[in-house]
Design a protein around this motif. Structure first.
Motif, mmCIF file in Angstrom:
data_model
loop_
_atom_site.group_PDB
_atom_site.id
_atom_site.type_symbol
_atom_site.label_atom_id
_atom_site.label_comp_id
_atom_site.label_asym_id
_atom_site.label_seq_id
_atom_site.Cartn_x
_atom_site.Cartn_y
_atom_site.Cartn_z
ATOM 1 N N ASP A 21 -58.149 -34.206 25.580
ATOM 2 C CA ASP A 21 -58.744 -34.858 24.407
ATOM 3 C C ASP A 21 -60.245 -35.062 24.553
ATOM 4 O O ASP A 21 -60.914 -35.410 23.592
ATOM 5 C CB ASP A 21 -58.085 -36.217 24.152
ATOM 6 C CG ASP A 21 -56.629 -36.093 23.735
ATOM 7 O OD1 ASP A 21 -56.215 -34.982 23.338
ATOM 8 O OD2 ASP A 21 -55.902 -37.101 23.818
ATOM 9 N N GLY A 22 -60.765 -34.891 25.752
ATOM 10 C CA GLY A 22 -62.186 -35.106 25.987
ATOM 11 C C GLY A 22 -62.519 -36.537 26.372
ATOM 12 O O GLY A 22 -63.683 -36.887 26.530
ATOM 13 N N THR A 23 -61.505 -37.394 26.530
ATOM 14 C CA THR A 23 -61.735 -38.777 26.950
ATOM 15 C C THR A 23 -62.327 -38.809 28.348
ATOM 16 O O THR A 23 -63.205 -39.603 28.641
ATOM 17 C CB THR A 23 -60.406 -39.572 26.919
ATOM 18 O OG1 THR A 23 -59.831 -39.444 25.626
ATOM 19 C CG2 THR A 23 -60.626 -41.027 27.245
ATOM 20 N N THR A 24 -61.831 -37.941 29.217
ATOM 21 C CA THR A 24 -62.335 -37.825 30.580
ATOM 22 C C THR A 24 -63.009 -36.456 30.709
ATOM 23 O O THR A 24 -62.427 -35.440 30.343
ATOM 24 C CB THR A 24 -61.179 -37.922 31.594
ATOM 25 O OG1 THR A 24 -60.476 -39.134 31.374
ATOM 26 C CG2 THR A 24 -61.690 -37.893 33.016
ATOM 27 N N THR A 25 -64.209 -36.449 31.227
ATOM 28 C CA THR A 25 -64.936 -35.184 31.378
ATOM 29 C C THR A 25 -64.788 -34.668 32.811
ATOM 30 O O THR A 25 -64.538 -35.445 33.731
ATOM 31 C CB THR A 25 -66.434 -35.374 31.062
ATOM 32 O OG1 THR A 25 -66.957 -36.361 31.929
ATOM 33 C CG2 THR A 25 -66.634 -35.804 29.620
ATOM 34 N N PRO A 26 -64.992 -33.349 33.006
ATOM 35 C CA PRO A 26 -64.894 -32.800 34.360
ATOM 36 C C PRO A 26 -65.955 -33.396 35.282
ATOM 37 O O PRO A 26 -67.081 -33.649 34.861
ATOM 38 C CB PRO A 26 -65.153 -31.306 34.165
ATOM 39 C CG PRO A 26 -64.958 -31.047 32.723
ATOM 40 C CD PRO A 26 -65.248 -32.322 32.017
ATOM 41 N N THR A 27 -65.589 -33.613 36.528
ATOM 42 C CA THR A 27 -66.520 -34.134 37.517
ATOM 43 C C THR A 27 -67.494 -33.058 37.946
ATOM 44 O O THR A 27 -68.673 -33.323 38.165
ATOM 45 C CB THR A 27 -65.745 -34.649 38.743
ATOM 46 O OG1 THR A 27 -64.786 -35.589 38.297
ATOM 47 C CG2 THR A 27 -66.665 -35.296 39.746
ATOM 48 N N GLU B 77 -52.463 -38.542 31.926
ATOM 49 C CA GLU B 77 -53.789 -38.332 32.503
ATOM 50 C C GLU B 77 -54.370 -36.978 32.094
ATOM 51 O O GLU B 77 -55.552 -36.867 31.785
ATOM 52 C CB GLU B 77 -53.729 -38.442 34.033
ATOM 53 C CG GLU B 77 -53.435 -39.830 34.548
ATOM 54 C CD GLU B 77 -54.489 -40.848 34.182
ATOM 55 O OE1 GLU B 77 -55.684 -40.519 34.223
ATOM 56 O OE2 GLU B 77 -54.124 -41.977 33.845
ATOM 57 N N ILE B 78 -53.537 -35.942 32.089
ATOM 58 C CA ILE B 78 -54.005 -34.612 31.679
ATOM 59 C C ILE B 78 -54.367 -34.614 30.194
ATOM 60 O O ILE B 78 -55.343 -33.988 29.780
ATOM 61 C CB ILE B 78 -52.953 -33.533 32.015
ATOM 62 C CG1 ILE B 78 -52.862 -33.367 33.541
ATOM 63 C CG2 ILE B 78 -53.291 -32.199 31.354
ATOM 64 C CD1 ILE B 78 -51.755 -32.446 34.011
#
Length: 187
Positions: free
Chosen positions: A73-79, A67-68
């Motif tokens: 990798d930029g797949t998930t962006t900060p909320t 998950e981290i």
């Protein structure tokens, strides 16, 4: 008959006390899991370091690292992004973890949101603090299904904890069957 009533009452009281004890234990474990913990930024991609620092099993450590890695990798962006003043990035990470654990209302709601794991790191390369809110898969599941065998239909109900699943099946005429399964590989 009164002896049986006393035995039944004792067993019932013990069962109730056991259930209450298990409930409070699970609440304690859940609270400990959700607490924010500071981890070195470079350790967030090392499964063995995550396993040791967060006191989790190898499978859970692998899920956390995965998950981290999606975030790195930029797949998930900060909320959400917010700023704090602190003498060092490491001190800011400690202050952030303390504020999350105390449910500080000055933090954005996303930072204090309840999740399975909260990891706070000091990213000295970019001079920022990263907060990872990680929800792992739920390990407890109640299942229902139908089994059809030898021209007979059975209705079933079961429970799964981690990789072990147990099912009990019953037919309308009272015949029963059961199954226990173990998940060998997950992906």
């Amino acid at each position: 008959m009164s002896t049986h009533k006393k035995q039944i009452a004792c067993v019932t009281i013990i069962a109730i006390l056991l259930c209450v004890g298990i409930y409070f234990y699970l609440q304690h474990v859940k609270t400990a899991q959700g607490a924010a913990q500071v981890v070195k930024y470079e350790d967030t991609t090392d499964q063995n370091k995550i396993k040791k620092d967060l006191a989790v099993d190898r499978t859970t450590a692998g899920q956390i690292v995965k998950e981290i890695q999606y975030i790195h990798d930029g797949t998930t962006t900060p909320t959400v992004t917010y700023y704090v003043q602190s003498p060092t990035v490491e001190k800011a990470a400690e202050q952030t973890a303390d504020a999350i654990n105390k449910n500080d209302i000055s933090l954005p709601a996303a930072a204090t949101e309840k999740t399975d794991r909260t990891v706070v790191t000091a990213n000295t390369d970019q001079q920022k603090v990263d907060v990872y809110k990680i929800n792992l898969r739920n390990n407890h599941k109640i299942k229902a299904g139908v089994l059809y065998a030898d021209d007979n239909a059975y209705a079933g109900v079961g429970y799964q904890a981690g990789r072990v699943e147990a099912m009990v099946y019953m037919r309308a005429d009272g015949k029963k069957a059961g199954a226990v399964n173990y998940t060998v590989k997950e992906w």
